[in-house]
Design an enzyme around this catalytic site. Structure first.
Site, mmCIF file in Angstrom:
data_model
loop_
_atom_site.group_PDB
_atom_site.id
_atom_site.type_symbol
_atom_site.label_atom_id
_atom_site.label_comp_id
_atom_site.label_asym_id
_atom_site.label_seq_id
_atom_site.Cartn_x
_atom_site.Cartn_y
_atom_site.Cartn_z
ATOM 1 N N HIS A 17 20.692 35.652 53.513
ATOM 2 C CA HIS A 17 22.088 35.842 53.932
ATOM 3 C C HIS A 17 22.387 35.034 55.205
ATOM 4 O O HIS A 17 22.897 35.539 56.200
ATOM 5 C CB HIS A 17 22.375 37.327 54.180
ATOM 6 C CG HIS A 17 23.828 37.668 54.064
ATOM 7 N ND1 HIS A 17 24.281 38.889 53.627
ATOM 8 C CD2 HIS A 17 24.944 36.955 54.329
ATOM 9 C CE1 HIS A 17 25.601 38.912 53.638
ATOM 10 N NE2 HIS A 17 26.024 37.738 54.068
ATOM 11 N N GLU A 33 20.168 44.444 50.086
ATOM 12 C CA GLU A 33 19.457 43.566 51.004
ATOM 13 C C GLU A 33 18.572 44.366 51.955
ATOM 14 O O GLU A 33 18.900 45.517 52.291
ATOM 15 C CB GLU A 33 20.449 42.711 51.799
ATOM 16 C CG GLU A 33 21.261 41.777 50.902
ATOM 17 C CD GLU A 33 22.178 40.849 51.683
ATOM 18 O OE1 GLU A 33 22.279 41.005 52.923
ATOM 19 O OE2 GLU A 33 22.788 39.955 51.058
#
Length: 399
Positions: free
Chosen positions: A283, A260
């Site tokens: 997220h 990420e």
């Protein structure tokens, strides 16, 4: 004075809990810090609060002799070397329940949007196409939702899905009590073959890595939808991309990724970018004002109870001892190597200084034992020094 250092913009509700307990020595950082700055920021801290971007590895933990406990203001704790923390006498707390509703609502919302093909319809309207057709669009009612991992979040997703008229099946490696009309599947293949929507709610780790891979995705019902709001490592993204491109799956929603971005200005790199039938979110499954407030309060309360009474109930890496009202003049918190005769050794040391144990609680976990001893008599620096110097001792404090 208990020094507290918080990272990653932890909700003010945590500050309120600390302040109410008289813990006001707080340093708060709005974001995660780079490794070269993190150690300096944590020096002298007894309590540290982090979220998912701050990583506490063995090397860092070994340089923090004052650290007494870590609070992960989130569900996951894989950003902390839990074994090293335990062996240093440092319990780690998290918030396993506080964002349950937020994640469950997002998953149900994504299911409805994808079943109706809303993401691609939305995209086409924005680009000048009036694609008014019912082809491939379905009601949620009557469809089957397959839940992989029937824990706190998975079971809540099932409850909400039933309220929307869905049939719910689940698969878990442990036997779980079904809520409502949910039914357990004995195998993963059984779940995959009948589910119109499959949603993942499993922990990270080797046991769940790529649980959804080319083979298991191929076992899904043609035209099904895959949702992952658990851990980025549990779905093989390339295999998912291939299944979407071939039309085997009709859509997907991914909130977590194997790698990420480290900040808001760094773009996500994924083969799923640009696919109209895929919802990509950064997220944010648990990122609501309600959940962040609840998380702040839940984790801060656990840290406060530990500091004030030694309670470790809810620690993910440590022997758990529930709250018990103090019975003596002082309370000794003793973390020791889990060896034969450890409790007797502690009792003998305390007796040498004329202290009488009026209440005692012991729990062990792996290589570590933890004893809370309420004693009558003064526990001064000399007593603490003797307890800390014994070879069996990992850590010793008083409250």
């Amino acid at each position: 004075m208990t020094r507290i250092v918080l990272f990653e913009n932890i909700h003010p509700s945590a500050h309120e809990v600390f302040a109410a307990a008289g813990l006001n020595d707080i340093v708060a950082h709005a974001s995660a810090l780079p490794p070269e700055s993190l150690l300096e920021a944590m020096k002298g801290a007894q309590l540290v609060g982090i979220r998912s971007r701050t990583h506490l590895d063995a090397a860092l933990l070994s340089q923090l002799p004052d650290l007494r406990a870590v609070g992960c203001f989130c569900i996951g704790t894989n950003q902390v070397d839990l074994e090293t923390a335990m062996l240093r006498g440092v319990p780690v707390f998290n918030a396993p329940f506080s964002n349950t509703r937020s994640v469950a609502e997002m998953v149900l919302g994504q299911s409805i949007l994808l079943l109706r093909r809303i993401p691609e319809k939305n995209d086409r309207v924005h680009h000048g196409f009036w694609d008014k057709t019912a082809d491939g669009a379905f009601e949620t009612r009557g469809k089957t939702l397959g839940i992989i991992g029937y824990g706190n979040i998975g079971s809540q997703v099932g409850t909400l899905a039933e309220a929307a008229g869905m049939r719910v099946v689940f698969h878990d490696i442990e036997a779980k009590l079904p809520l409502g009309n949910a039914r357990a599947c004995t195998t993963l293949a059984q779940l995959l073959g009948q589910s119109d929507v499959v949603t993942l709610h499993v922990p990270g780790g080797r046991g769940t890595k790529d649980i959804m891979n080319a083979a298991t995705i191929a076992a899904m019902k043609p035209g099904a939808i895959l949702i992952n709001a658990s851990r980025g490592t549990v779905v093989d993204i390339d295999a998912l991309h291939d299944a979407l491109k071939s039309g085997h799956l009709s859509g997907a929603a991914i909130d977590v990724f194997p790698t990420e971005p480290k900040g808001r200005d760094e773009p996500l790199k994924s083969p799923l970018i640009g696919m109209r039938n895929v919802i990509l979110t950064p997220h944010i499954g648990g990122s609501t004002q309600e959940s962040q407030e609840n998380i702040g309060r839940e984790v801060a309360e656990k840290l406060v109870r530990f500091v004030l009474s030694g309670t470790t109930k809810g620690a993910v890496n440590f022997p758990e001892i529930p709250y018990q009202e103090a019975a003596g003049a002082a309370r000794i918190l003793h973390v020791h190597r889990n060896l034969p005769g450890a409790l007797g050794t502690l009792s003998s040391l305390v007796a040498e200084f004329g202290l009488n144990i009026v209440s005692q609680q012991l729990q062990t976990k792996g290589q570590v034992g933890y004893v809370i001893s309420d004693v009558e008599g003064p526990v001064d620096a000399k007593v603490l020094a003797a307890l800390r110097a014994h070879p069996i001792t990992i850590r010793c404090d008083i409250v």
